[in-house]
Design a protein around this motif. Structure first.
Motif, PDB file in Angstrom:
ATOM      1  N   PHE A 194       0.846  -1.208   0.000  1.00  0.00           N
ATOM      2  CA  PHE A 194       0.000   0.000   0.000  1.00  0.00           C
ATOM      3  C   PHE A 194       0.879   1.254   0.000  1.00  0.00           C
ATOM      4  O   PHE A 194       0.886   2.016  -0.938  1.00  0.00           O
ATOM      5  N   ILE A 195       1.564   1.465   1.137  1.00  0.00           N
ATOM      6  CA  ILE A 195       2.495   2.599   1.211  1.00  0.00           C
ATOM      7  C   ILE A 195       3.787   2.125   1.873  1.00  0.00           C
ATOM      8  O   ILE A 195       3.775   1.137   2.628  1.00  0.00           O
ATOM      9  N   THR A 196       4.874   2.820   1.560  1.00  0.00           N
ATOM     10  CA  THR A 196       6.165   2.555   2.191  1.00  0.00           C
ATOM     11  C   THR A 196       6.561   3.766   3.005  1.00  0.00           C
ATOM     12  O   THR A 196       6.432   4.896   2.533  1.00  0.00           O
ATOM     13  N   LEU A 197       7.010   3.519   4.235  1.00  0.00           N
ATOM     14  CA  LEU A 197       7.579   4.583   5.060  1.00  0.00           C
ATOM     15  C   LEU A 197       9.063   4.280   5.148  1.00  0.00           C
ATOM     16  O   LEU A 197       9.460   3.254   5.712  1.00  0.00           O
ATOM     17  N   LEU A 198       9.840   5.138   4.569  1.00  0.00           N
ATOM     18  CA  LEU A 198      11.269   4.875   4.463  1.00  0.00           C
ATOM     19  C   LEU A 198      12.007   5.778   5.443  1.00  0.00           C
ATOM     20  O   LEU A 198      11.904   6.999   5.359  1.00  0.00           O
ATOM     21  N   VAL A 199      12.705   5.156   6.376  1.00  0.00           N
ATOM     22  CA  VAL A 199      13.569   5.944   7.257  1.00  0.00           C
ATOM     23  C   VAL A 199      14.696   6.458   6.371  1.00  0.00           C
ATOM     24  O   VAL A 199      15.448   5.675   5.791  1.00  0.00           O
ATOM     25  N   ALA A 200      14.756   7.777   6.216  1.00  0.00           N
ATOM     26  CA  ALA A 200      15.652   8.383   5.225  1.00  0.00           C
ATOM     27  C   ALA A 200      17.083   7.917   5.432  1.00  0.00           C
ATOM     28  O   ALA A 200      17.606   7.936   6.540  1.00  0.00           O
ATOM     29  N   ALA A 201      17.690   7.512   4.347  1.00  0.00           N
ATOM     30  CA  ALA A 201      19.059   7.004   4.407  1.00  0.00           C
ATOM     31  C   ALA A 201      20.019   8.136   4.721  1.00  0.00           C
ATOM     32  O   ALA A 201      19.702   9.305   4.536  1.00  0.00           O
ATOM     33  N   LYS A 202      21.186   7.754   5.224  1.00  0.00           N
ATOM     34  CA  LYS A 202      22.183   8.783   5.525  1.00  0.00           C
ATOM     35  C   LYS A 202      22.990   9.151   4.287  1.00  0.00           C
ATOM     36  O   LYS A 202      23.732  10.106   4.301  1.00  0.00           O
ATOM     37  N   GLY A 203      22.843   8.386   3.210  1.00  0.00           N
ATOM     38  CA  GLY A 203      23.617   8.695   1.995  1.00  0.00           C
ATOM     39  C   GLY A 203      22.690   8.951   0.821  1.00  0.00           C
ATOM     40  O   GLY A 203      21.533   8.549   0.808  1.00  0.00           O
ATOM     41  N   ALA A 204      23.216   9.644  -0.181  1.00  0.00           N
ATOM     42  CA  ALA A 204      22.444   9.938  -1.380  1.00  0.00           C
ATOM     43  C   ALA A 204      22.247   8.661  -2.201  1.00  0.00           C
ATOM     44  O   ALA A 204      22.806   7.615  -1.893  1.00  0.00           O
ATOM     45  N   GLY A 205      21.458   8.755  -3.242  1.00  0.00           N
ATOM     46  CA  GLY A 205      21.317   7.640  -4.170  1.00  0.00           C
ATOM     47  C   GLY A 205      19.888   7.357  -4.593  1.00  0.00           C
ATOM     48  O   GLY A 205      19.649   6.850  -5.689  1.00  0.00           O
ATOM     49  N   LEU A 206      18.894   7.666  -3.705  1.00  0.00           N
ATOM     50  CA  LEU A 206      17.503   7.374  -4.064  1.00  0.00           C
ATOM     51  C   LEU A 206      17.011   8.384  -5.099  1.00  0.00           C
ATOM     52  O   LEU A 206      17.203   9.587  -4.952  1.00  0.00           O
ATOM     53  N   GLN A 207      16.391   7.868  -6.145  1.00  0.00           N
ATOM     54  CA  GLN A 207      15.843   8.720  -7.210  1.00  0.00           C
ATOM     55  C   GLN A 207      14.469   8.206  -7.624  1.00  0.00           C
ATOM     56  O   GLN A 207      14.254   7.003  -7.674  1.00  0.00           O
ATOM     57  N   LEU A 208      13.563   9.130  -7.927  1.00  0.00           N
ATOM     58  CA  LEU A 208      12.257   8.715  -8.453  1.00  0.00           C
ATOM     59  C   LEU A 208      12.151   9.142  -9.904  1.00  0.00           C
ATOM     60  O   LEU A 208      12.791  10.107 -10.335  1.00  0.00           O
ATOM     61  N   LEU A 209      11.360   8.401 -10.647  1.00  0.00           N
ATOM     62  CA  LEU A 209      11.128   8.722 -12.060  1.00  0.00           C
ATOM     63  C   LEU A 209       9.896   9.610 -12.111  1.00  0.00           C
ATOM     64  O   LEU A 209       8.785   9.152 -11.819  1.00  0.00           O
ATOM     65  N   ASP A 210      10.093  10.893 -12.430  1.00  0.00           N
ATOM     66  CA  ASP A 210       8.938  11.793 -12.374  1.00  0.00           C
ATOM     67  C   ASP A 210       8.055  11.625 -13.607  1.00  0.00           C
ATOM     68  O   ASP A 210       8.369  10.862 -14.522  1.00  0.00           O
ATOM     69  N   ARG A 211       6.929  12.341 -13.609  1.00  0.00           N
ATOM     70  CA  ARG A 211       5.921  12.131 -14.652  1.00  0.00           C
ATOM     71  C   ARG A 211       6.430  12.552 -16.031  1.00  0.00           C
ATOM     72  O   ARG A 211       5.863  12.183 -17.042  1.00  0.00           O
ATOM     73  N   ASP A 212       7.530  13.331 -16.057  1.00  0.00           N
ATOM     74  CA  ASP A 212       8.123  13.722 -17.354  1.00  0.00           C
ATOM     75  C   ASP A 212       9.210  12.751 -17.796  1.00  0.00           C
ATOM     76  O   ASP A 212       9.864  12.993 -18.810  1.00  0.00           O
ATOM     77  N   GLY A 213       9.464  11.706 -17.001  1.00  0.00           N
ATOM     78  CA  GLY A 213      10.488  10.749 -17.387  1.00  0.00           C
ATOM     79  C   GLY A 213      11.900  11.149 -16.962  1.00  0.00           C
ATOM     80  O   GLY A 213      12.884  10.652 -17.498  1.00  0.00           O
ATOM     81  N   THR A 214      11.989  12.053 -15.985  1.00  0.00           N
ATOM     82  CA  THR A 214      13.303  12.496 -15.489  1.00  0.00           C
ATOM     83  C   THR A 214      13.555  11.866 -14.114  1.00  0.00           C
ATOM     84  O   THR A 214      12.646  11.818 -13.281  1.00  0.00           O
ATOM     85  N   TRP A 215      14.800  11.392 -13.900  1.00  0.00           N
ATOM     86  CA  TRP A 215      15.143  10.870 -12.576  1.00  0.00           C
ATOM     87  C   TRP A 215      15.426  12.035 -11.642  1.00  0.00           C
ATOM     88  O   TRP A 215      16.279  12.875 -11.916  1.00  0.00           O
ATOM     89  N   LEU A 216      14.691  12.060 -10.523  1.00  0.00           N
ATOM     90  CA  LEU A 216      14.757  13.177  -9.582  1.00  0.00           C
ATOM     91  C   LEU A 216      15.295  12.653  -8.256  1.00  0.00           C
ATOM     92  O   LEU A 216      14.748  11.689  -7.717  1.00  0.00           O
ATOM     93  N   PRO A 217      16.372  13.232  -7.701  1.00  0.00           N
ATOM     94  CA  PRO A 217      16.861  12.746  -6.410  1.00  0.00           C
ATOM     95  C   PRO A 217      15.829  12.994  -5.306  1.00  0.00           C
ATOM     96  O   PRO A 217      15.147  14.018  -5.327  1.00  0.00           O
ATOM     97  N   VAL A 218      15.699  12.032  -4.388  1.00  0.00           N
ATOM     98  CA  VAL A 218      14.821  12.214  -3.228  1.00  0.00           C
ATOM     99  C   VAL A 218      15.731  12.251  -2.015  1.00  0.00           C
ATOM    100  O   VAL A 218      16.296  11.226  -1.640  1.00  0.00           O
ATOM    101  N   GLU A 219      15.877  13.417  -1.438  1.00  0.00           N
ATOM    102  CA  GLU A 219      16.793  13.542  -0.305  1.00  0.00           C
ATOM    103  C   GLU A 219      16.159  14.360   0.789  1.00  0.00           C
ATOM    104  O   GLU A 219      15.426  15.300   0.521  1.00  0.00           O
ATOM    105  N   THR A 220      16.436  13.994   2.004  1.00  0.00           N
ATOM    106  CA  THR A 220      15.974  14.786   3.139  1.00  0.00           C
ATOM    107  C   THR A 220      16.881  14.490   4.317  1.00  0.00           C
ATOM    108  O   THR A 220      17.782  13.660   4.225  1.00  0.00           O
ATOM    109  N   GLU A 221      16.615  15.205   5.439  1.00  0.00           N
ATOM    110  CA  GLU A 221      17.429  14.956   6.626  1.00  0.00           C
ATOM    111  C   GLU A 221      17.098  13.581   7.185  1.00  0.00           C
ATOM    112  O   GLU A 221      15.959  13.131   7.080  1.00  0.00           O
ATOM    113  N   PRO A 222      18.110  12.943   7.814  1.00  0.00           N
ATOM    114  CA  PRO A 222      17.882  11.576   8.320  1.00  0.00           C
ATOM    115  C   PRO A 222      16.750  11.481   9.348  1.00  0.00           C
ATOM    116  O   PRO A 222      16.240  10.398   9.594  1.00  0.00           O
TER     117      PRO A 222
END
Ligand SMILES: O=C(O)CCC(=O)C(=O)O
Ligand SMILES: [Fe+2]
Length: 306
Positions: A194-222
């Motif tokens: 249904f939904i995922t709750l992701l404890v934000a990683a301490k390192g970069a790397g996560l990207q989502l594919l946006d509706r325009d087909g561009t990979w967008l980094p998803v980053e926030t504070e841990p």
């Protein structure tokens, strides 16, 4: 444009108008991006800190010790086991999975015993507490989403309180020199649940594919959580809330470990994913299926079940 940040406190402690605004923002974030960042989520920061510390301790154990705790959907899954549904290359990750404890009235086959590492005595208490805290937060989020689907706010409660949710403690080691060409930490995929709750990683790397087909980094504070919608919610809502393709790319800077902890919120196996009346539109895009059948099919597709 970037993934919106929402404060759960405005929902949990807000008046009716603030709650409605949160529901609107959550729905819009999931529809536009498939992802939101959640601040003030109620999972204590020191628990997140303890979880990172315990996770690093366990993955530092010798491979032979970790492999003693391999038990299917609980405990340890070795490096290179899982691959994305549409990929033949293995993901460059190892993980430890924690599930809901068996209880009277729950089907025993869906709730095998958890597996805990004797070498890290604090692991069990920390991750049991984290499972419960994320489970609570996830339920609040679903109660905020329900009115947007013309459902009573407690609609999801009994479905997920007996759900086969999984807390996956993930370690992406430094990328080995002999990794297969083209293999990445986590190849492009959609989450199953249904939904995922992701404890934000301490390192970069996560990207989502946006509706325009561009990979967008998803980053926030841990200390924040990252929330995304999965295929089961997409199915239930007939695509009104889509699941969003995402991946974890290999490090471009120093080749160091990355740790993250997604909590995959699942309904109980017997819950139907047939499209909701409010989402039918011109007709159902998918035939009805139960959550248990859907999960079994996907686990086979990603190499975690036969
Ligand atoms: O490690 C991450 O940041 C994301 C992991 C992920 O997408 C997954 O395990 O489904
Ligand atoms: Fe994912």
């Amino acid at each position: 444009m970037s993934v919106p940040t929402l404060s759960l406190r405005t929902f949990a402690a807000g008046d009716a108008a603030a709650r409605a605004r949160f529901s609107d923002d959550l729905m819009r974030g999931l529809q536009d991006y498939g992802f939101i960042i959640l601040a003030d989520h109620g999972v204590p920061e020191d628990l997140l800190g303890a979880a990172y510390a315990r996770s690093a301790e366990v993955f530092a154990l010798p491979e032979a010790v970790k492999r003693r705790y391999a038990a299917g959907m609980r405990g340890y899954t070795p490096f290179g086991t899982e691959h994305a549904k549409d990929s033949t290359l293995p993901d460059l990750k190892e993980f430890w999975q924690i599930g809901r404890d068996a209880a009277p009235g729950l089907p025993a086959e869906d709730f095998p015993p958890n597996v805990w590492p004797a070498e890290a005595p604090a692991f069990q208490a920390t991750f049991s507490a984290l499972f419960d805290a994320l489970d609570r937060t996830g339920r609040i989020l679903l109660s905020a989403l329900a009115p947007k689907l013309d459902l009573p706010s407690d609609y999801f409660d009994d479905k997920v309180s007996a759900g086969t949710s999984i807390l996956r403690v993930l370690h992406y080691p430094p990328v080995p020199g002999d990794a297969p060409a083209g293999a990445v930490r986590s190849a492009a995929h959609e989450d199953i649940n249904f939904i995922t709750l992701l404890v934000a990683a301490k390192g970069a790397g996560l990207q989502l594919l946006d509706r325009d087909g561009t990979w967008l980094p998803v980053e926030t504070e841990p200390r924040n959580l990252i929330v995304d919608s999965g295929d089961m919610l997409q199915r239930l809502t007939n695509g009104v809330i889509p699941s969003t393709t995402h991946r974890v790319v290999n490090p471009v800077g120093p080749n160091v470990s990355r740790y993250s902890m997604p909590f995959f919120m699942h309904p109980a196996s017997d819950v139907s994913l047939e499209c909701l009346p409010s989402c039918r539109g011109d007709g159902a895009r998918w035939p009805p299926i139960t959550a248990g059948e859907f999960l079994a099919e996907r686990l086979r597709e990603i190499g975690l079940a036969k």
